[in-house]
Every structure is written in structure tokens, then in C-alpha cells.
Design an enzyme around this catalytic site. Structure first.
Site, PDB file in Angstrom:
ATOM      1  N   GLY A 123       2.966  -0.966   4.327  1.00 60.95           N
ATOM      2  CA  GLY A 123       2.972   0.434   3.778  1.00 60.95           C
ATOM      3  C   GLY A 123       4.106   0.781   4.062  1.00 60.95           C
ATOM      4  O   GLY A 123       4.604   0.700   2.799  1.00 60.95           O
ATOM      5  N   GLY A 124       4.945   1.179   4.244  1.00 64.99           N
ATOM      6  CA  GLY A 124       6.257   2.092   4.554  1.00 64.99           C
ATOM      7  C   GLY A 124       7.748   0.546   3.827  1.00 64.99           C
ATOM      8  O   GLY A 124       8.359   1.295   2.715  1.00 64.99           O
ATOM      9  N   SER A 159       3.820  -2.214  10.278  1.00 68.49           N
ATOM     10  CA  SER A 159       5.404  -2.087  10.867  1.00 68.49           C
ATOM     11  C   SER A 159       5.952  -3.663   9.878  1.00 68.49           C
ATOM     12  O   SER A 159       6.560  -3.917  10.761  1.00 68.49           O
ATOM     13  CB  SER A 159       5.485  -1.765  11.868  1.00 68.49           C
ATOM     14  N   ASN A 204       1.066  -1.179  -0.129  1.00 65.87           N
ATOM     15  CA  ASN A 204      -0.100  -0.175   0.119  1.00 65.87           C
ATOM     16  C   ASN A 204       1.307   1.330   0.131  1.00 65.87           C
ATOM     17  O   ASN A 204       1.672   1.302   0.907  1.00 65.87           O
ATOM     18  CB  ASN A 204      -1.145  -0.096   1.258  1.00 65.87           C
ATOM     19  N   TRP A 205       0.793   1.766  -1.041  1.00 66.09           N
ATOM     20  CA  TRP A 205       1.806   3.054  -0.776  1.00 66.09           C
ATOM     21  C   TRP A 205       1.101   4.188  -0.533  1.00 66.09           C
ATOM     22  O   TRP A 205       1.683   5.121  -0.813  1.00 66.09           O
ATOM     23  CB  TRP A 205       2.477   3.321  -2.551  1.00 66.09           C
ATOM     24  N   LYS A 206      -0.327   3.947  -0.368  1.00 65.49           N
ATOM     25  CA  LYS A 206      -0.341   5.324   0.239  1.00 65.49           C
ATOM     26  C   LYS A 206      -0.478   7.045  -0.642  1.00 65.49           C
ATOM     27  O   LYS A 206      -0.310   6.948  -1.926  1.00 65.49           O
ATOM     28  CB  LYS A 206       0.367   5.954   1.775  1.00 65.49           C
ATOM     29  N   GLU A 244      -6.554   4.976   8.191  1.00 60.99           N
ATOM     30  CA  GLU A 244      -6.692   6.324   7.765  1.00 60.99           C
ATOM     31  C   GLU A 244      -7.872   6.608   7.194  1.00 60.99           C
ATOM     32  O   GLU A 244      -8.206   8.380   6.670  1.00 60.99           O
ATOM     33  CB  GLU A 244      -5.287   6.530   7.238  1.00 60.99           C
ATOM     34  N   GLU A 247      -5.166  -4.552  10.924  1.00 62.75           N
ATOM     35  CA  GLU A 247      -3.815  -3.742  10.870  1.00 62.75           C
ATOM     36  C   GLU A 247      -4.812  -2.504  12.634  1.00 62.75           C
ATOM     37  O   GLU A 247      -4.993  -2.006  12.049  1.00 62.75           O
ATOM     38  CB  GLU A 247      -4.307  -2.975   9.831  1.00 62.75           C
ATOM     39  N   GLY A 251       2.872   2.211  10.439  1.00 64.92           N
ATOM     40  CA  GLY A 251       3.574   3.284  10.549  1.00 64.92           C
ATOM     41  C   GLY A 251       3.945   3.337  11.584  1.00 64.92           C
ATOM     42  O   GLY A 251       5.014   4.923  11.885  1.00 64.92           O
ATOM     43  N   HIS A 310      -9.169   1.091   4.907  1.00 61.24           N
ATOM     44  CA  HIS A 310      -8.399   0.785   5.677  1.00 61.24           C
ATOM     45  C   HIS A 310      -8.274   1.682   7.153  1.00 61.24           C
ATOM     46  O   HIS A 310      -9.076   3.344   6.776  1.00 61.24           O
ATOM     47  CB  HIS A 310      -7.185   1.960   4.802  1.00 61.24           C
TER      48      HIS A 310
END
Ligand code: PGA
Length: 251
Positions: free
Chosen positions: A234-235, A213, A9-11, A97, A167, A173, A95
């Protein structure tokens, strides 16, 4: 056996050029992996170009969100049909967010999920508790509400096209991942909820990803949990080499 599902997930990261560059670096690193589904989820603006770059490879394309109508006066929204046009097989829905910053609640997310599935997308549907909910002993209630309401009204054939992504919000993150035991415990609980709601065979087939993470150095250990079926990253998915390492750790 459930096939591992690893998604990046590159956000809201990477403009078109960078997105294509990343995926071009990723293709040779994961070439030949057929024992897992590997998905990249760029921003809307990069979907078309990344879709072309993954065409003919073992990488699948996903979006990060979509709306619950096919077309019409919904300024700023994108429909699942439009996502399919540019080569998406998947979308993420729910998600944390989206839940937190865009006030997307269970009922709306359930509508989005059903609509995306009926339009032929597969969905990674996210759930997870906040730190405060965990610390106050409400974690199971929160997960139960998110699963029960989120999946309400889905047919068995739609559930086959749905993966859940557990999640924990406190792990997203932050660099603080759930321990393998914490993750396995939550995944087993979530599978139990699916069993109650839809029966044993659906629950046994349901893929449940872990997200929060995930990195190359914790992926292998997390994957030992018998109820973990892959990752939503993500990251660490922003770099081709670390995402490829995570994908390999999940095999
Ligand atoms: P993270 O994000 O891997 O950067 O923690 C996970 C996610 O939000 O899907």
C-alpha cells in the site's frame, strides 16, 4: 518455481496526473525485470491513462475491486469486462478495507472472484485476521474460513490465475509489519489449507503475497520465508523509488 508477484495498491490516492507521473517514474526503475510480475493498481479514474503509460513495458495493470455482473442496473459499479477494456490484467478482490467498510463478506467475495476469473482477469484475493482475532487465538479459524469459503467452487485452471494475499489487518497502514516468522507461519498454514482443499500440485503452484507495512527495509527479510511469493504494497507503493526497491528485494 513460483514467480514473485509484487503489486502496488494505491487505494484512494492519486488523481490522473499524479498517477501517470508516478508510473512514468517507475517504468525505468524496473525496466528489464522479467523474473517477477509487477502490477500497479490505481483508482478506477486513473486506470485508462495509467494503462496507456504502461503499454509496452513490463508493468501490468490491476484494479482494486470489481462487481460480479457484466453490465446492467448496478449504479456505481464496474465490471471485469470494463476493466479489461482499459487494459487491466488483474484485480484485487476482498481487501480488508472492502470487508470492513463496505461489508463485503466471504460469500459475496467468492462470487466476485469466480466472476472476475471467468471474465479473464487474474485476481489477488485478500485474506487476513484482525488483531483481536489473533490475540484471542482465532487466527487459524479465520484464515480457514476465508480461504475455504473464498475459494469454494474454483476450478484448477481458475486457481492458476489466482494469487492469495495474506494481509493481517493489524499490519495494514500501521507501520507494524508481521515479523518474517509470523508471516512465514501464516503463509505455510494457508498453503496447507489450499493443499487440503485442492491437492498438492495446486498448493505448490499457488502464489501467496504478504501485505501489511511492507517497506524497502523489511522486504528482503520477509521474502526469505519459503512460502512468501511477493507482496501487496500500500503506502510504500505510492512512491516509484520505494516500490521499485521492494520489487527488486523480491527477486
Ligand atoms: P500498507 O497496505 O502497505 O500501506 O500497509 C497494504 C495493503 O493494504 O494492501
Amino acid at each position: 518455481m513460483r514467480k514473485p508477484l509484487i503489486a502496488g495498491n494505491w487505494k484512494m490516492n492519486k488523481r490522473v496526473g499524479e498517477a501517470v507521473e508516478t508510473v512514468k517514474a517507475l517504468v525505468p526503475l524496473v525496466a528489464g525485470i522479467t523474473a517477477a510480475d509487477i502490477v500497479v493498481c490505481p483508482t478506477y479514474t486513473a486506470l485508462h491513462a495509467v494503462g496507456q503509460a504502461v503499454n509496452g513495458t513490463n508493468l501490468q495493470l490491476g484494479a482494486q475491486n470489481c462487481y460480479l455482473k457484466e453490465s446492467g442496473a448496478y449504479t456505481g459499479e464496474i465490471s471485469p469486462q470494463m476493466l479489461r477494456d482499459v487494459g487491466c490484467m488483474w484485480t484485487i478482490i476482498g481487501h480488508s478495507e472492502r470487508r470492513q467498510y463496505f461489508s463485503e463478506a466471504d460469500e459475496l467475495l467468492n462470487e466476485k472472484l469466480k466472476f472476475a476469473l471467468s471474465a479473464g482477469l487474474k485476481v489477488m484475493f485478500c485474506i487476513g485476521e484482525t488483531l483481536q482475532e489473533r490475540q484471542s487465538g482465532k487466527m487459524n479459524d479465520v484464515l480457514e474460513r476465508q480461504v475455504t469459503r473464498g475459494l469454494q467452487g474454483l476450478t484448477v485452471s481458475q486457481l492458476v490465475e489466482t494469487a492469495l494475499a495474506y494481509e493481517p489487518v493489524w499490519a495494514i497502514g500501521t507501520g507494524v509489519n508481521a515479523t518474517p516468522d509470523q508471516a512465514q507461519e501464516a503463509h505455510a498454514f494457508i498453503r496447507g489449507l489450499a493443499r487440503k482443499q485442492f491437492g498438492e500440485s495446486v498448493a505448490a503452484e499457488l502464489r501467496i503475497q504478504y501485505g501489511g507495512s511492507v517497506k524497502p527495509d523489511n522486504a528482503k527479510e520477509l521474502m526469505m520465508g519459503p512460502d512468501l511469493d511477493g507482496f501487496l504494497v500500500g503506502g510504500a507503493s505510492l512512491k516509484a523509488d520505494s516500490f521499485a526497491e521492494i520489487a527488486k528485494a523480491a527477486l
